[in-house]
Design a protein around this motif. Structure first.
Motif, PDB file in Angstrom:
ATOM      1  N   LYS A 155     -40.230  38.949  -5.285  1.00  0.00           N
ATOM      2  CA  LYS A 155     -40.100  40.550  -5.447  1.00  0.00           C
ATOM      3  C   LYS A 155     -39.138  40.982  -6.261  1.00  0.00           C
ATOM      4  CE  LYS A 155     -43.820  40.741  -2.661  1.00  0.00           C
ATOM      5  NZ  LYS A 155     -44.204  39.225  -2.135  1.00  0.00           N
ATOM      6  N   VAL A 156     -39.190  42.055  -6.737  1.00  0.00           N
ATOM      7  CA  VAL A 156     -38.312  42.870  -7.513  1.00  0.00           C
ATOM      8  C   VAL A 156     -37.275  43.347  -6.501  1.00  0.00           C
ATOM      9  CG1 VAL A 156     -37.684  44.792  -9.071  1.00  0.00           C
ATOM     10  CG2 VAL A 156     -39.939  43.551  -9.384  1.00  0.00           C
ATOM     11  N   PRO A 157     -36.003  43.229  -6.831  1.00  0.00           N
ATOM     12  CA  PRO A 157     -34.971  43.569  -5.722  1.00  0.00           C
ATOM     13  C   PRO A 157     -34.852  45.015  -5.810  1.00  0.00           C
ATOM     14  CG  PRO A 157     -34.002  41.953  -7.149  1.00  0.00           C
ATOM     15  CD  PRO A 157     -35.323  42.090  -7.624  1.00  0.00           C
ATOM     16  N   ASP A 158     -34.480  45.473  -4.601  1.00  0.00           N
ATOM     17  CA  ASP A 158     -34.655  47.196  -4.547  1.00  0.00           C
ATOM     18  C   ASP A 158     -33.872  47.871  -5.678  1.00  0.00           C
ATOM     19  OD1 ASP A 158     -36.272  46.662  -2.325  1.00  0.00           O
ATOM     20  OD2 ASP A 158     -34.860  47.327  -0.765  1.00  0.00           O
ATOM     21  N   ALA A 159     -32.708  47.222  -5.907  1.00  0.00           N
ATOM     22  CA  ALA A 159     -31.765  47.787  -6.765  1.00  0.00           C
ATOM     23  C   ALA A 159     -32.521  47.941  -8.183  1.00  0.00           C
ATOM     24  CB  ALA A 159     -30.453  46.913  -6.970  1.00  0.00           C
ATOM     25  N   GLN A 160     -33.431  47.101  -8.392  1.00  0.00           N
ATOM     26  CA  GLN A 160     -34.158  47.203  -9.771  1.00  0.00           C
ATOM     27  C   GLN A 160     -35.307  47.981  -9.792  1.00  0.00           C
ATOM     28  OE1 GLN A 160     -34.056  43.074 -11.368  1.00  0.00           O
ATOM     29  NE2 GLN A 160     -32.079  42.629 -10.625  1.00  0.00           N
ATOM     30  N   LEU A 161     -35.664  48.628  -8.881  1.00  0.00           N
ATOM     31  CA  LEU A 161     -37.012  49.284  -8.783  1.00  0.00           C
ATOM     32  C   LEU A 161     -36.873  50.539  -9.465  1.00  0.00           C
ATOM     33  CD1 LEU A 161     -37.991  48.742  -5.185  1.00  0.00           C
ATOM     34  CD2 LEU A 161     -39.113  47.855  -7.085  1.00  0.00           C
ATOM     35  N   THR A 162     -37.027  50.517 -10.653  1.00  0.00           N
ATOM     36  CA  THR A 162     -36.805  51.837 -11.572  1.00  0.00           C
ATOM     37  C   THR A 162     -38.385  52.179 -12.385  1.00  0.00           C
ATOM     38  OG1 THR A 162     -36.041  50.595 -13.187  1.00  0.00           O
ATOM     39  CG2 THR A 162     -34.436  51.747 -11.892  1.00  0.00           C
ATOM     40  N   PRO A 163     -38.472  53.233 -12.623  1.00  0.00           N
ATOM     41  CA  PRO A 163     -39.809  53.619 -13.588  1.00  0.00           C
ATOM     42  C   PRO A 163     -39.681  52.711 -14.819  1.00  0.00           C
ATOM     43  CG  PRO A 163     -39.107  55.569 -12.393  1.00  0.00           C
ATOM     44  CD  PRO A 163     -38.016  54.621 -12.153  1.00  0.00           C
ATOM     45  N   LEU A 197     -41.939  50.911  -1.783  1.00  0.00           N
ATOM     46  CA  LEU A 197     -41.944  49.987  -2.762  1.00  0.00           C
ATOM     47  C   LEU A 197     -40.967  48.599  -2.428  1.00  0.00           C
ATOM     48  CD1 LEU A 197     -41.681  52.222  -6.217  1.00  0.00           C
ATOM     49  CD2 LEU A 197     -43.835  50.832  -5.198  1.00  0.00           C
ATOM     50  N   SER A 198     -39.978  48.899  -1.349  1.00  0.00           N
ATOM     51  CA  SER A 198     -39.110  47.968  -1.167  1.00  0.00           C
ATOM     52  C   SER A 198     -39.962  46.634  -0.653  1.00  0.00           C
ATOM     53  CB  SER A 198     -38.161  48.460  -0.122  1.00  0.00           C
ATOM     54  OG  SER A 198     -37.369  47.449   0.354  1.00  0.00           O
ATOM     55  N   GLY A 199     -39.758  45.558  -1.368  1.00  0.00           N
ATOM     56  CA  GLY A 199     -40.293  44.320  -1.064  1.00  0.00           C
ATOM     57  C   GLY A 199     -41.655  44.142  -1.357  1.00  0.00           C
ATOM     58  N   ARG A 200     -42.261  45.000  -1.891  1.00  0.00           N
ATOM     59  CA  ARG A 200     -43.648  45.255  -2.294  1.00  0.00           C
ATOM     60  C   ARG A 200     -44.065  44.839  -3.867  1.00  0.00           C
ATOM     61  NH1 ARG A 200     -46.329  46.856   1.897  1.00  0.00           N
ATOM     62  NH2 ARG A 200     -48.047  47.588   0.644  1.00  0.00           N
ATOM     63  N   VAL A 201     -43.248  44.886  -4.492  1.00  0.00           N
ATOM     64  CA  VAL A 201     -43.474  44.743  -6.243  1.00  0.00           C
ATOM     65  C   VAL A 201     -43.216  43.196  -6.815  1.00  0.00           C
ATOM     66  CG1 VAL A 201     -42.941  45.640  -8.095  1.00  0.00           C
ATOM     67  CG2 VAL A 201     -42.744  47.188  -6.301  1.00  0.00           C
ATOM     68  N   PRO A 202     -44.167  42.391  -7.051  1.00  0.00           N
ATOM     69  CA  PRO A 202     -44.097  41.236  -7.382  1.00  0.00           C
ATOM     70  C   PRO A 202     -43.388  41.403  -8.779  1.00  0.00           C
ATOM     71  CG  PRO A 202     -46.040  41.514  -6.583  1.00  0.00           C
ATOM     72  CD  PRO A 202     -45.655  42.632  -6.590  1.00  0.00           C
ATOM     73  N   LYS A 203     -42.637  40.499  -9.026  1.00  0.00           N
ATOM     74  CA  LYS A 203     -41.607  40.398 -10.430  1.00  0.00           C
ATOM     75  C   LYS A 203     -42.635  40.291 -11.642  1.00  0.00           C
ATOM     76  CE  LYS A 203     -37.498  38.432  -9.179  1.00  0.00           C
ATOM     77  NZ  LYS A 203     -36.294  37.368  -9.254  1.00  0.00           N
ATOM     78  N   GLY A 204     -42.657  41.340 -12.547  1.00  0.00           N
ATOM     79  CA  GLY A 204     -43.616  41.296 -13.708  1.00  0.00           C
ATOM     80  C   GLY A 204     -44.458  42.483 -13.509  1.00  0.00           C
ATOM     81  N   THR A 205     -44.480  42.808 -12.197  1.00  0.00           N
ATOM     82  CA  THR A 205     -45.491  43.978 -11.835  1.00  0.00           C
ATOM     83  C   THR A 205     -44.922  45.592 -11.964  1.00  0.00           C
ATOM     84  OG1 THR A 205     -46.764  42.620 -10.421  1.00  0.00           O
ATOM     85  CG2 THR A 205     -47.126  45.020 -10.209  1.00  0.00           C
ATOM     86  N   ASP A 206     -45.549  46.508 -12.718  1.00  0.00           N
ATOM     87  CA  ASP A 206     -45.070  47.883 -12.807  1.00  0.00           C
ATOM     88  C   ASP A 206     -45.067  48.395 -11.453  1.00  0.00           C
ATOM     89  OD1 ASP A 206     -44.842  50.457 -13.476  1.00  0.00           O
ATOM     90  OD2 ASP A 206     -46.729  50.716 -14.725  1.00  0.00           O
ATOM     91  N   PRO A 207     -43.785  48.714 -11.056  1.00  0.00           N
ATOM     92  CA  PRO A 207     -43.755  49.350  -9.710  1.00  0.00           C
ATOM     93  C   PRO A 207     -44.527  50.685  -9.435  1.00  0.00           C
ATOM     94  CG  PRO A 207     -41.833  49.532 -10.988  1.00  0.00           C
ATOM     95  CD  PRO A 207     -42.581  48.768 -11.674  1.00  0.00           C
ATOM     96  N   ALA A 208     -44.902  51.414 -10.835  1.00  0.00           N
ATOM     97  CA  ALA A 208     -45.395  52.792 -10.781  1.00  0.00           C
ATOM     98  C   ALA A 208     -46.706  52.486 -10.414  1.00  0.00           C
ATOM     99  CB  ALA A 208     -45.587  53.351 -12.088  1.00  0.00           C
ATOM    100  N   ALA A 209     -47.221  51.564 -10.744  1.00  0.00           N
ATOM    101  CA  ALA A 209     -49.055  51.136 -10.622  1.00  0.00           C
ATOM    102  C   ALA A 209     -49.022  50.632  -9.072  1.00  0.00           C
ATOM    103  CB  ALA A 209     -49.268  49.895 -11.381  1.00  0.00           C
ATOM    104  N   VAL A 210     -47.999  50.133  -8.348  1.00  0.00           N
ATOM    105  CA  VAL A 210     -47.969  49.833  -6.948  1.00  0.00           C
ATOM    106  C   VAL A 210     -47.942  51.023  -6.182  1.00  0.00           C
ATOM    107  CG1 VAL A 210     -46.710  48.602  -4.901  1.00  0.00           C
ATOM    108  CG2 VAL A 210     -46.976  47.336  -7.226  1.00  0.00           C
ATOM    109  N   LEU A 211     -47.039  51.868  -6.617  1.00  0.00           N
ATOM    110  CA  LEU A 211     -46.779  53.409  -5.799  1.00  0.00           C
ATOM    111  C   LEU A 211     -48.190  53.943  -6.002  1.00  0.00           C
ATOM    112  CD1 LEU A 211     -45.017  55.307  -4.544  1.00  0.00           C
ATOM    113  CD2 LEU A 211     -44.472  56.235  -6.922  1.00  0.00           C
ATOM    114  N   GLU A 212     -48.773  54.045  -7.120  1.00  0.00           N
ATOM    115  CA  GLU A 212     -50.171  54.682  -7.277  1.00  0.00           C
ATOM    116  C   GLU A 212     -51.159  54.329  -6.313  1.00  0.00           C
ATOM    117  OE1 GLU A 212     -52.861  56.107 -10.885  1.00  0.00           O
ATOM    118  OE2 GLU A 212     -52.403  54.156 -10.715  1.00  0.00           O
ATOM    119  N   GLY A 213     -51.062  52.807  -6.003  1.00  0.00           N
ATOM    120  CA  GLY A 213     -51.790  52.381  -4.976  1.00  0.00           C
ATOM    121  C   GLY A 213     -51.738  52.996  -3.592  1.00  0.00           C
TER     122      GLY A 213
END
Length: 236
Positions: free
Chosen positions: A69-77, A91-107
């Motif tokens: 997962k993407v570290p919390d400190a790196q969770l940026t749009p 988003l914390s602990g929910r965004v696989p590396k290489g995935t757009d966190p904005a898309a995860v948030l939208e879900g």
């Protein structure tokens, strides 16, 4: 299903609730990409998981159990800026590396909007969608906890309900596996709705048809068919 259930299953779309507002939906700090957000597809009522009500093992939107997962400190749009504290919590602990966190948030926001809009019309329909697996329990619980806590009563109602199928009876409910003793109602049963409560050795304690049933403390199992979903009496 009721009109409210149909509204929920149709999804919120990009137009929101018509007036651009949803009671508990947070305003996104960024615009998520259009299209299907990663991991937001839901089970159809006829799927095996939905039929049994067993959604306990489903992954929440954007989550991949074995992916780093993407570290919390790196969770940026992706376009710059920052997420709100509420959005970061989701988003914390929910965004696989290489995935757009904005898309995860939208879900997660989509789940919140669907539950919020439907609950305004019919709270039973919102809880039923989770009970039957149209929205996964894990996905809904995560989204509600972080993004729309006002919908917690829907999660609570769903966690005490069960779908058509065969379940054991236990002191505490386990979504998709065990039903607790108590009184239940089926908000939208079919004319063919029937149920049977069994005791030790599989003996029938009670059986019947219709939208009400009571599971006694001595019960060991419950089977229902054509009832769609059961919610504990008292509702949401």
């Amino acid at each position: 299903m009721t009109a409210a259930a149909a509204l929920l299953l149709a999804g919120c779309g990009s137009g929101g609730s018509g007036d651009g507002k949803a009671a508990d939906r947070p305003t996104a700090a960024v615009s998520a990409p259009a299209g299907d957000p990663a991991g937001t597809s839901t089970a159809a009522p006829g799927d095996a998981g939905a039929a049994s009500g067993d959604t306990s093992g489903a992954e929440a939107p954007g989550s991949a159990a074995d992916a780093p997962k993407v570290p919390d400190a790196q969770l940026t749009p992706p376009g710059g800026g920052s997420f709100t504290a509420q959005q970061k919590s989701y988003l914390s602990g929910r965004v696989p590396k290489g995935t757009d966190p904005a898309a995860v948030l939208e879900g997660g926001q989509e789940i919140c909007e669907r539950l919020t809009r439907t609950a305004k019309i019919d709270k039973d329909a919102a809880a039923t969608a989770i009970v039957t697996g149209d929205i996964s329990m894990s996905g809904a619980a995560a989204a509600v906890s972080a993004l729309c806590p006002g919908q917690q009563p829907v999660i609570t109602a769903a966690s005490h309900g069960f779908a058509d199928g065969t379940f054991t009876v236990a002191a505490k409910p386990v979504p998709g596996k065990a039903v607790a003793p108590g009184a239940y109602r089926a908000p939208n049963p079919s004319p063919a709705c029937s149920w049977r409560v069994t005791g030790a050795g599989g003996t029938t304690l009670t059986s019947g048809s219709g939208a009400r049933l009571t599971v006694p403390a001595a019960a060991r199992g419950i089977t229902s068919s054509g009832c769609y979903a059961w919610l504990a009496t008292g509702g949401t």
